[in-house]
Enzyme design. Structure first.
Site, PDB file in Angstrom:
ATOM      1  N   TYR A 154       0.718  -1.230   0.082  1.00  0.00           N
ATOM      2  CA  TYR A 154       0.001   0.001  -0.146  1.00  0.00           C
ATOM      3  C   TYR A 154       1.026   1.290  -0.190  1.00  0.00           C
ATOM      4  O   TYR A 154       0.468   2.369  -0.621  1.00  0.00           O
ATOM      5  CB  TYR A 154      -1.089  -0.098   1.220  1.00  0.00           C
ATOM      6  N   LYS A 186      -3.723   8.432   3.323  1.00  0.00           N
ATOM      7  CA  LYS A 186      -5.058   7.904   3.971  1.00  0.00           C
ATOM      8  C   LYS A 186      -5.119   8.253   5.370  1.00  0.00           C
ATOM      9  O   LYS A 186      -6.142   8.743   5.763  1.00  0.00           O
ATOM     10  CB  LYS A 186      -5.522   6.450   3.620  1.00  0.00           C
TER      11      LYS A 186
END
Length: 256
Positions: free
Chosen positions: A157, A164
């Site tokens: 990720y 995020k």
């Protein structure tokens, strides 16, 4: 007792890319509950995929929007004000990082790559919120999309994890600032699901397999699962819910 009912509500959807998009699943749910929608597309290339979907949910406004363009942002909200005179809810479902920065280690990401990812994936939500605020005269709901990789390290990720995390902090601060005018701000955090954005992650298929094996419900996530919860959050049934990051992941976040 309030139920999910979006009749009479006007909502803006930013982030439909194709029929596998989280934004599309949410749009279908909003439409089925009675909302009137506006939808955006990134550019002419994207329009041929987005417009037919927007027309399926009878979107009254279908406009181009590159969130990096102040002019397009201003034009979109001016059109909403002229056509509707208000806005009840907004869904921000976009994220982007340059491939070379996304696929490398966080420690190796470039300054420009980090700034671009933060601008498109996080600060754009603030820009949308600022323009939506004066149109939410009787209150409203702002909704964005996050992922578990903001809280825990998820292999591959990479850069999107810190981005995020910043988005989730933004949700909390916007909720605190806008609550006085009855504007609620929340994030949904779906588990892994096949979307165009997910296809940019390395080894996504193994991530999906791990999700199904480890989550308590042992099943893949569906777009309608996400859409139905999003419809709840923008409805009056969730009038006391703000500032949260809400997992829609078959219980995966509780598993060690």
């Amino acid at each position: 007792m309030a139920i999910i009912n979006l009749n009479g509500k006007k909502g803006l959807i930013v982030g439909i890319a194709n029929n596998e998009s989280i934004a599309w699943g949410c749009s279908q749910a909003f439409h089925s509950e009675g909302a009137t929608l506006a939808a955006t597309y990134l550019n002419e290339k994207a329009e041929k995929y987005v417009r037919p979907l927007a027309e399926q949910v009878n979107a009254e406004i279908i406009s181009p929007l590159n969130v990096a363009s102040e002019e397009q942002l201003d034009a979109l909200f001016a059109e909403i004000e002229v056509r509707w005179g208000k806005l009840d809810f907004l869904l921000h479902a976009i994220a982007f990082a340059p491939a070379e920065d996304l696929h490398g280690r966080v420690v190796d990401c470039s300054s420009q790559g980090f700034l671009t990812a933060m601008d498109i994936s996080c600060h754009s939500f603030i820009r949308l919120a600022k323009r939506a605020e004066p149109l939410m005269k009787s209150g409203g709901s702002l909704l964005t999309v996050s992922y578990y990789g903001s809280e825990k390290v998820v292999s591959h990720y990479n850069l999107m994890g810190p981005v995020k995390a910043a988005l989730e902090a933004t949700v909390r601060y916007l909720a605190a600032e806008l609550g006085r005018t009855n504007i609620r701000v929340n994030a949904i955090s779906p588990g892994p699901i096949h979307t165009r954005a997910a296809s940019g992650l390395e080894h996504f298929d193994s991530l999906l397999t791990d999700f199904v094996e480890k989550s308590p419900l042992h099943k893949p996530l569906m777009l309608e699962d996400i859409g139905s919860f999003a419809a709840f959050l923008v409805s009056d049934a969730a009038k006391a819910v703000t500032g949260g990051v809400h997992y829609i992941d078959c219980g995966y976040e509780i598993v060690d």
